[in-house]
Design an enzyme around this catalytic site. Sequence first.
Site, PDB file in Angstrom:
ATOM      1  N   SER A 142      40.510  79.440  51.744  1.00 55.11           N
ATOM      2  CA  SER A 142      40.882  78.398  50.783  1.00 55.11           C
ATOM      3  C   SER A 142      41.435  79.077  49.536  1.00 55.11           C
ATOM      4  O   SER A 142      40.912  80.123  49.119  1.00 55.11           O
ATOM      5  CB  SER A 142      39.642  77.575  50.414  1.00 55.11           C
ATOM      6  OG  SER A 142      39.907  76.787  49.278  1.00 55.11           O
ATOM      7  N   TYR A 155      30.705  76.941  48.143  1.00 52.97           N
ATOM      8  CA  TYR A 155      31.871  76.848  49.035  1.00 52.97           C
ATOM      9  C   TYR A 155      32.935  77.886  48.660  1.00 52.97           C
ATOM     10  O   TYR A 155      33.452  78.614  49.512  1.00 52.97           O
ATOM     11  CB  TYR A 155      32.466  75.437  48.942  1.00 52.97           C
ATOM     12  CG  TYR A 155      33.758  75.295  49.697  1.00 52.97           C
ATOM     13  CD1 TYR A 155      33.764  75.129  51.076  1.00 52.97           C
ATOM     14  CD2 TYR A 155      34.994  75.364  49.038  1.00 52.97           C
ATOM     15  CE1 TYR A 155      34.956  75.024  51.780  1.00 52.97           C
ATOM     16  CE2 TYR A 155      36.187  75.254  49.734  1.00 52.97           C
ATOM     17  CZ  TYR A 155      36.157  75.083  51.105  1.00 52.97           C
ATOM     18  OH  TYR A 155      37.335  74.990  51.796  1.00 52.97           O
TER      19      TYR A 155
HETATM   20  N1  LIG Z   1      40.901  69.774  53.541  1.00 51.45           N
HETATM   21  C1  LIG Z   1      41.068  70.606  52.527  1.00 51.45           C
HETATM   22  O1  LIG Z   1      41.459  70.207  51.428  1.00 51.45           O
HETATM   23  C2  LIG Z   1      40.821  72.075  52.705  1.00 51.45           C
HETATM   24  C3  LIG Z   1      41.300  72.963  51.711  1.00 51.45           C
HETATM   25  C4  LIG Z   1      41.084  74.331  51.879  1.00 51.45           C
HETATM   26  C5  LIG Z   1      40.414  74.787  52.996  1.00 51.45           C
HETATM   27  N2  LIG Z   1      39.945  73.893  53.913  1.00 51.45           N
HETATM   28  C6  LIG Z   1      39.247  74.419  55.078  1.00 51.45           C
HETATM   29  O2  LIG Z   1      39.849  73.909  56.244  1.00 51.45           O
HETATM   30  C7  LIG Z   1      38.874  73.770  57.271  1.00 51.45           C
HETATM   31  C8  LIG Z   1      38.851  72.335  57.767  1.00 51.45           C
HETATM   32  O3  LIG Z   1      38.655  71.472  56.663  1.00 51.45           O
HETATM   33  P1  LIG Z   1      38.576  69.883  56.838  1.00 51.45           P
HETATM   34  O4  LIG Z   1      38.973  69.302  55.549  1.00 51.45           O
HETATM   35  O5  LIG Z   1      39.269  69.484  58.070  1.00 51.45           O
HETATM   36  O6  LIG Z   1      36.995  69.739  56.986  1.00 51.45           O
HETATM   37  P2  LIG Z   1      36.135  68.665  57.757  1.00 51.45           P
HETATM   38  O7  LIG Z   1      34.832  68.645  57.044  1.00 51.45           O
HETATM   39  O8  LIG Z   1      36.895  67.387  57.862  1.00 51.45           O
HETATM   40  O9  LIG Z   1      36.000  69.262  59.209  1.00 51.45           O
HETATM   41  C9  LIG Z   1      35.152  70.313  59.486  1.00 51.45           C
HETATM   42  C10 LIG Z   1      34.841  70.261  60.967  1.00 51.45           C
HETATM   43  O10 LIG Z   1      33.925  71.328  61.244  1.00 51.45           O
HETATM   44  C11 LIG Z   1      32.892  70.810  62.072  1.00 51.45           C
HETATM   45  N3  LIG Z   1      31.677  71.600  61.877  1.00 51.45           N
HETATM   46  C12 LIG Z   1      30.889  71.629  60.771  1.00 51.45           C
HETATM   47  N4  LIG Z   1      29.840  72.433  60.990  1.00 51.45           N
HETATM   48  C13 LIG Z   1      29.974  72.936  62.243  1.00 51.45           C
HETATM   49  C14 LIG Z   1      29.203  73.816  63.043  1.00 51.45           C
HETATM   50  N5  LIG Z   1      28.056  74.351  62.584  1.00 51.45           N
HETATM   51  N6  LIG Z   1      29.633  74.104  64.284  1.00 51.45           N
HETATM   52  C15 LIG Z   1      30.773  73.553  64.768  1.00 51.45           C
HETATM   53  N7  LIG Z   1      31.545  72.710  64.065  1.00 51.45           N
HETATM   54  C16 LIG Z   1      31.144  72.402  62.814  1.00 51.45           C
HETATM   55  C17 LIG Z   1      32.732  69.361  61.649  1.00 51.45           C
HETATM   56  O11 LIG Z   1      32.076  68.590  62.654  1.00 51.45           O
HETATM   57  C18 LIG Z   1      34.188  68.947  61.412  1.00 51.45           C
HETATM   58  O12 LIG Z   1      34.791  68.484  62.603  1.00 51.45           O
HETATM   59  C19 LIG Z   1      37.555  74.212  56.654  1.00 51.45           C
HETATM   60  O13 LIG Z   1      37.375  75.588  56.921  1.00 51.45           O
HETATM   61  C20 LIG Z   1      37.790  74.007  55.171  1.00 51.45           C
HETATM   62  O14 LIG Z   1      36.959  74.822  54.385  1.00 51.45           O
HETATM   63  C21 LIG Z   1      40.124  72.552  53.791  1.00 51.45           C
END
Ligand SMILES: NC(=O)c1ccc[n+]([C@@H]2O[C@H](COP(=O)([O-])OP(=O)(O)OC[C@H]3O[C@@H](n4cnc5c(N)ncnc54)[C@H](O)[C@@H]3O)[C@@H](O)[C@H]2O)c1
Length: 251
Positions: A142, A155
């Site tokens: 991120s 985070y």
């Molecule tokens: N959406 C954003 O703005 C953003 C920005 C920067 C980075 N990210 C990163 O992108 C990735 C996805 O983000 P997102 O927004 O889609 O998040 P989200 O919370 O919508 O999805 C996360 C997914 O991970 C799964 N998960 C959680 N714990 C788990 C575990 N122990 N084992 C297996 N699966 C597990 C959840 O069930 C979910 O499907 C993450 O790594 C997040 O940190 C997101």
Amino acid sequence: MKLAGRTALVTGGATGLGRAFVQRLLADGARVVIGDLRGADVAAAEEDSTGTRCFGVTMDVTDEASVADAVKAIEARFAGVDILVNNAALFSTLVNRPFEEYSSDEWMQVMRVNTLGPFICAKAVAPHMKGQQWGRIINVASTSALKGLSNMAHYVTSKGAVITFTRVLARELGAWNITANALAPGLTLSDQILKNDDHMAKFGEAIRKSRSIQRDALPADLVGTVSFLASDDAAFMTGQTLCVEGGAIFV
Ligand SMILES: NC(=O)c1ccc[n+]([C@@H]2O[C@H](COP(=O)([O-])OP(=O)(O)OC[C@H]3O[C@@H](n4cnc5c(N)ncnc54)[C@H](O)[C@@H]3O)[C@@H](O)[C@H]2O)c1
């Protein structure tokens, strides 16, 4: 179809950004396994009702036995994992607070999923990748880790560790032609983020204004980078963190 013949595992692929990565890797011709705590089977069936190029495994990235079982199931059905996208993390459900207000338990829970998870998954797929002298590990970090974003200390710190782990993997796996790179998005409007009013209210407008391209980021803005990093075009790029946030930060 540049990834035809490859098998990818996308952790946390049932929803959000992970689901967008799944769809792009399928479009690129890869066989794709959705690994998630919940919803993996349903999501996979929506992507491919025949199960020939996509299936779901219920797995917990923090549990070594669960990840090992998932990798065994993938090997039985599709052959080994060639492309690992370490996407699963705790993020969209987190509450934003000053660091003093987080408990040690909250801190450790985020560290466990966001840093132990990628470690366990990389360890589980490395033997197959080493055996065939080819592999791609894409860790989702991120830009918050590079900015030192306020009010999500656990985070942001966990994503700093993901960037560092990526560099270590690149060093330790390069001899086997395995690359490890990090994709660093900024706040991106995934389905779960849109449900989190706290994230939207605190970060939305400020983040848009901080970008060179001043608009919201969508999952579609990120998938091309994953596709590139997974491909042979990125064969000589490793240990890098690619910030895909409309020019909010230059590294
Ligand atoms: N959406 C954003 O703005 C953003 C920005 C920067 C980075 N990210 C990163 O992108 C990735 C996805 O983000 P997102 O927004 O889609 O998040 P989200 O919370 O919508 O999805 C996360 C997914 O991970 C799964 N998960 C959680 N714990 C788990 C575990 N122990 N084992 C297996 N699966 C597990 C959840 O069930 C979910 O499907 C993450 O790594 C997040 O940190 C997101």
